[in-house]
Design a protein around this motif. Structure first.
Motif, PDB file in Angstrom:
ATOM      1  N   LEU A  16       7.750  -6.540  -4.798  1.00  0.00           N
ATOM      2  CA  LEU A  16       6.549  -5.725  -4.602  1.00  0.00           C
ATOM      3  C   LEU A  16       6.234  -4.858  -5.817  1.00  0.00           C
ATOM      4  O   LEU A  16       5.065  -4.588  -6.116  1.00  0.00           O
ATOM      5  CB  LEU A  16       6.711  -4.839  -3.361  1.00  0.00           C
ATOM      6  CG  LEU A  16       6.642  -5.569  -2.018  1.00  0.00           C
ATOM      7  CD1 LEU A  16       7.058  -4.635  -0.872  1.00  0.00           C
ATOM      8  CD2 LEU A  16       5.235  -6.096  -1.763  1.00  0.00           C
ATOM      9  N   LEU A  17       7.267  -4.430  -6.513  1.00  0.00           N
ATOM     10  CA  LEU A  17       7.047  -3.632  -7.718  1.00  0.00           C
ATOM     11  C   LEU A  17       6.417  -4.447  -8.833  1.00  0.00           C
ATOM     12  O   LEU A  17       5.854  -3.886  -9.779  1.00  0.00           O
ATOM     13  CB  LEU A  17       8.371  -3.027  -8.210  1.00  0.00           C
ATOM     14  CG  LEU A  17       8.942  -1.871  -7.382  1.00  0.00           C
ATOM     15  CD1 LEU A  17      10.332  -1.500  -7.881  1.00  0.00           C
ATOM     16  CD2 LEU A  17       8.023  -0.658  -7.423  1.00  0.00           C
ATOM     17  N   GLY A  18       6.497  -5.765  -8.712  1.00  0.00           N
ATOM     18  CA  GLY A  18       6.017  -6.613  -9.793  1.00  0.00           C
ATOM     19  C   GLY A  18       4.722  -7.355  -9.516  1.00  0.00           C
ATOM     20  O   GLY A  18       4.323  -8.214 -10.311  1.00  0.00           O
ATOM     21  N   ILE A  19       4.037  -7.059  -8.375  1.00  0.00           N
ATOM     22  CA  ILE A  19       2.819  -7.802  -8.056  1.00  0.00           C
ATOM     23  C   ILE A  19       1.665  -6.871  -7.705  1.00  0.00           C
ATOM     24  O   ILE A  19       1.854  -5.690  -7.427  1.00  0.00           O
ATOM     25  CB  ILE A  19       3.042  -8.787  -6.878  1.00  0.00           C
ATOM     26  CG1 ILE A  19       3.380  -8.016  -5.589  1.00  0.00           C
ATOM     27  CG2 ILE A  19       4.130  -9.794  -7.206  1.00  0.00           C
ATOM     28  CD1 ILE A  19       3.434  -8.912  -4.366  1.00  0.00           C
ATOM     29  N   ASN A  20       0.465  -7.446  -7.716  1.00  0.00           N
ATOM     30  CA  ASN A  20      -0.736  -6.742  -7.272  1.00  0.00           C
ATOM     31  C   ASN A  20      -1.113  -7.230  -5.880  1.00  0.00           C
ATOM     32  O   ASN A  20      -0.544  -8.208  -5.370  1.00  0.00           O
ATOM     33  CB  ASN A  20      -1.893  -6.995  -8.250  1.00  0.00           C
ATOM     34  CG  ASN A  20      -1.632  -6.380  -9.613  1.00  0.00           C
ATOM     35  OD1 ASN A  20      -1.128  -5.268  -9.717  1.00  0.00           O
ATOM     36  ND2 ASN A  20      -1.966  -7.122 -10.670  1.00  0.00           N
ATOM     37  N   PHE A  33       0.831  -1.205   0.000  1.00  0.00           N
ATOM     38  CA  PHE A  33       0.000   0.000   0.000  1.00  0.00           C
ATOM     39  C   PHE A  33       0.868   1.258   0.000  1.00  0.00           C
ATOM     40  O   PHE A  33       0.650   2.174  -0.795  1.00  0.00           O
ATOM     41  CB  PHE A  33      -0.927   0.024   1.216  1.00  0.00           C
ATOM     42  CG  PHE A  33      -1.720   1.299   1.326  1.00  0.00           C
ATOM     43  CD1 PHE A  33      -2.934   1.427   0.665  1.00  0.00           C
ATOM     44  CD2 PHE A  33      -1.242   2.380   2.060  1.00  0.00           C
ATOM     45  CE1 PHE A  33      -3.657   2.622   0.736  1.00  0.00           C
ATOM     46  CE2 PHE A  33      -1.950   3.558   2.130  1.00  0.00           C
ATOM     47  CZ  PHE A  33      -3.163   3.679   1.467  1.00  0.00           C
ATOM     48  N   LEU A  34       1.851   1.317   0.883  1.00  0.00           N
ATOM     49  CA  LEU A  34       2.711   2.502   0.972  1.00  0.00           C
ATOM     50  C   LEU A  34       3.560   2.668  -0.286  1.00  0.00           C
ATOM     51  O   LEU A  34       3.762   3.787  -0.758  1.00  0.00           O
ATOM     52  CB  LEU A  34       3.614   2.411   2.202  1.00  0.00           C
ATOM     53  CG  LEU A  34       2.931   2.585   3.554  1.00  0.00           C
ATOM     54  CD1 LEU A  34       3.953   2.415   4.680  1.00  0.00           C
ATOM     55  CD2 LEU A  34       2.255   3.939   3.665  1.00  0.00           C
ATOM     56  N   LEU A  35       4.061   1.556  -0.808  1.00  0.00           N
ATOM     57  CA  LEU A  35       4.884   1.631  -2.018  1.00  0.00           C
ATOM     58  C   LEU A  35       4.064   2.198  -3.177  1.00  0.00           C
ATOM     59  O   LEU A  35       4.521   3.092  -3.904  1.00  0.00           O
ATOM     60  CB  LEU A  35       5.433   0.249  -2.372  1.00  0.00           C
ATOM     61  CG  LEU A  35       6.392   0.187  -3.562  1.00  0.00           C
ATOM     62  CD1 LEU A  35       7.624   1.057  -3.325  1.00  0.00           C
ATOM     63  CD2 LEU A  35       6.807  -1.261  -3.836  1.00  0.00           C
ATOM     64  N   ARG A  36       2.858   1.708  -3.344  1.00  0.00           N
ATOM     65  CA  ARG A  36       2.004   2.212  -4.432  1.00  0.00           C
ATOM     66  C   ARG A  36       1.504   3.637  -4.165  1.00  0.00           C
ATOM     67  O   ARG A  36       1.248   4.390  -5.105  1.00  0.00           O
ATOM     68  CB  ARG A  36       0.817   1.267  -4.638  1.00  0.00           C
ATOM     69  CG  ARG A  36       1.228  -0.065  -5.232  1.00  0.00           C
ATOM     70  CD  ARG A  36       0.051  -0.796  -5.810  1.00  0.00           C
ATOM     71  NE  ARG A  36       0.491  -1.823  -6.736  1.00  0.00           N
ATOM     72  CZ  ARG A  36      -0.326  -2.462  -7.566  1.00  0.00           C
ATOM     73  NH1 ARG A  36      -1.608  -2.165  -7.591  1.00  0.00           N
ATOM     74  NH2 ARG A  36       0.137  -3.377  -8.378  1.00  0.00           N
ATOM     75  N   THR A  95       1.917 -14.593  -1.860  1.00  0.00           N
ATOM     76  CA  THR A  95       3.056 -15.353  -2.400  1.00  0.00           C
ATOM     77  C   THR A  95       4.381 -14.899  -1.781  1.00  0.00           C
ATOM     78  O   THR A  95       5.388 -15.585  -1.942  1.00  0.00           O
ATOM     79  CB  THR A  95       3.139 -15.200  -3.932  1.00  0.00           C
ATOM     80  OG1 THR A  95       3.382 -13.828  -4.271  1.00  0.00           O
ATOM     81  CG2 THR A  95       1.836 -15.661  -4.584  1.00  0.00           C
ATOM     82  N   LEU A  96       4.389 -13.752  -1.119  1.00  0.00           N
ATOM     83  CA  LEU A  96       5.613 -13.269  -0.477  1.00  0.00           C
ATOM     84  C   LEU A  96       5.911 -14.095   0.772  1.00  0.00           C
ATOM     85  O   LEU A  96       5.057 -14.234   1.648  1.00  0.00           O
ATOM     86  CB  LEU A  96       5.475 -11.794  -0.083  1.00  0.00           C
ATOM     87  CG  LEU A  96       5.432 -10.762  -1.202  1.00  0.00           C
ATOM     88  CD1 LEU A  96       5.318  -9.370  -0.605  1.00  0.00           C
ATOM     89  CD2 LEU A  96       6.663 -10.857  -2.087  1.00  0.00           C
ATOM     90  N   LYS A  97       7.095 -14.601   0.856  1.00  0.00           N
ATOM     91  CA  LYS A  97       7.495 -15.402   2.016  1.00  0.00           C
ATOM     92  C   LYS A  97       8.589 -14.652   2.783  1.00  0.00           C
ATOM     93  O   LYS A  97       9.778 -14.794   2.504  1.00  0.00           O
ATOM     94  CB  LYS A  97       7.988 -16.774   1.565  1.00  0.00           C
ATOM     95  CG  LYS A  97       6.994 -17.546   0.712  1.00  0.00           C
ATOM     96  CD  LYS A  97       5.668 -17.769   1.433  1.00  0.00           C
ATOM     97  CE  LYS A  97       4.680 -18.519   0.543  1.00  0.00           C
ATOM     98  NZ  LYS A  97       3.354 -18.665   1.183  1.00  0.00           N
TER      99      LYS A  97
END
Length: 239
Positions: free
Chosen positions: A189-193, A139-142, A199-201
């Motif tokens: 994170l830049l590559g996912i929605n 959220f913060l990155l976007r 999927t992040l571990k």
């Protein structure tokens, strides 16, 4: 003149004995502050304050007067009813944290329908999601996209990311560059929605390190930005 406006509550503050000042991000006018006079004076009035919890999505009938700092609300009703955002202790810690960040960052009384839609849909997603421990990171990155310093994604195979310039680089600029786990997670994170966050571990330590880096990124690009007081609570919940 009375007008209707969609709004998302950012913060509320008791004023004098019975008044409440509510800061909202609205669809039509950006950030607007409202004063609810006497709302704390009676049980009936206090019951209405439940509408003004952080990040509540409202449809309000407002009495907006240009050139005033505080405006009034004739009527407010929920525009979207959360099912878990304010009752789940983990989600409520994210709500407390993100509402504080938004209150610190959003100051302009200017319409931005794209940003409003981002906030609205993001919080509705969080409300309905079961796996959300990394939600606030994406959220913060976007969010930086709407603030003007979203990372430049080209050359993401380089060894570092420069927080000052917002670009990937092969030059190490000390405390202003990141590498290792933070760089890997940034690229992920830049590559996912949002729907792929599960999927992040990563563990709690990695999550906290990345969040600390993100907040430093905000500090570098937003004058006067400080780490939210609620960060400690959030880290305790998601450690």
């Amino acid at each position: 003149m009375l007008t209707k406006n969609q709004s998302i509550v950012l913060s509320r503050l008791k004023y004098r004995d019975y008044d409440l000042i509510v800061k909202c991000y609205t669809l039509q006018r950006g950030v607007v502050s409202y004063i609810l006079r006497g709302v704390l004076k009676s049980k009936r009035g206090q019951s209405k304050t439940v509408y003004f919890q952080p990040l509540s999505q409202l449809l309000i009938e407002e009495n907006y007067k240009p050139n005033q700092t505080l405006h009034s609300i004739k009527e407010a009703k929920l525009n979207y009813i959360y099912s878990s955002l304010h009752t789940d202790i983990f989600k409520s810690s994210i709500v407390m944290f993100l509402s504080e960040v938004l209150s610190l960052v959003l100051k302009e009384e200017e319409q931005n329908a794209e940003l409003y839609n981002y906030l609205e849909t993001s919080f509705q997603y969080l409300d309905n999601e079961d796996q959300f421990s990394n939600f606030h990171l994406l959220f913060l990155l976007r969010f930086t996209r709407y603030l003007g310093f979203y990372p430049e994604r080209s050359n993401n195979e380089f060894l570092f990311f420069d927080l000052q310039s917002g670009i990937f680089t092969n030059t190490n600029n000390g405390i202003y560059t990141i590498s290792g786990d933070n760089l890997i997670l940034l690229n992920q994170l830049l590559g996912i929605n949002f729907d792929a966050l599960h999927t992040l571990k990563i563990n709690g330590k990695q999550r906290q390190a990345f969040l600390s880096m993100l907040l430093f990124y905000f500090e570098l690009h937003l004058e006067g930005f400080k780490k939210p007081k609620s960060l400690k609570v959030l880290n305790e919940v998601f450690r």
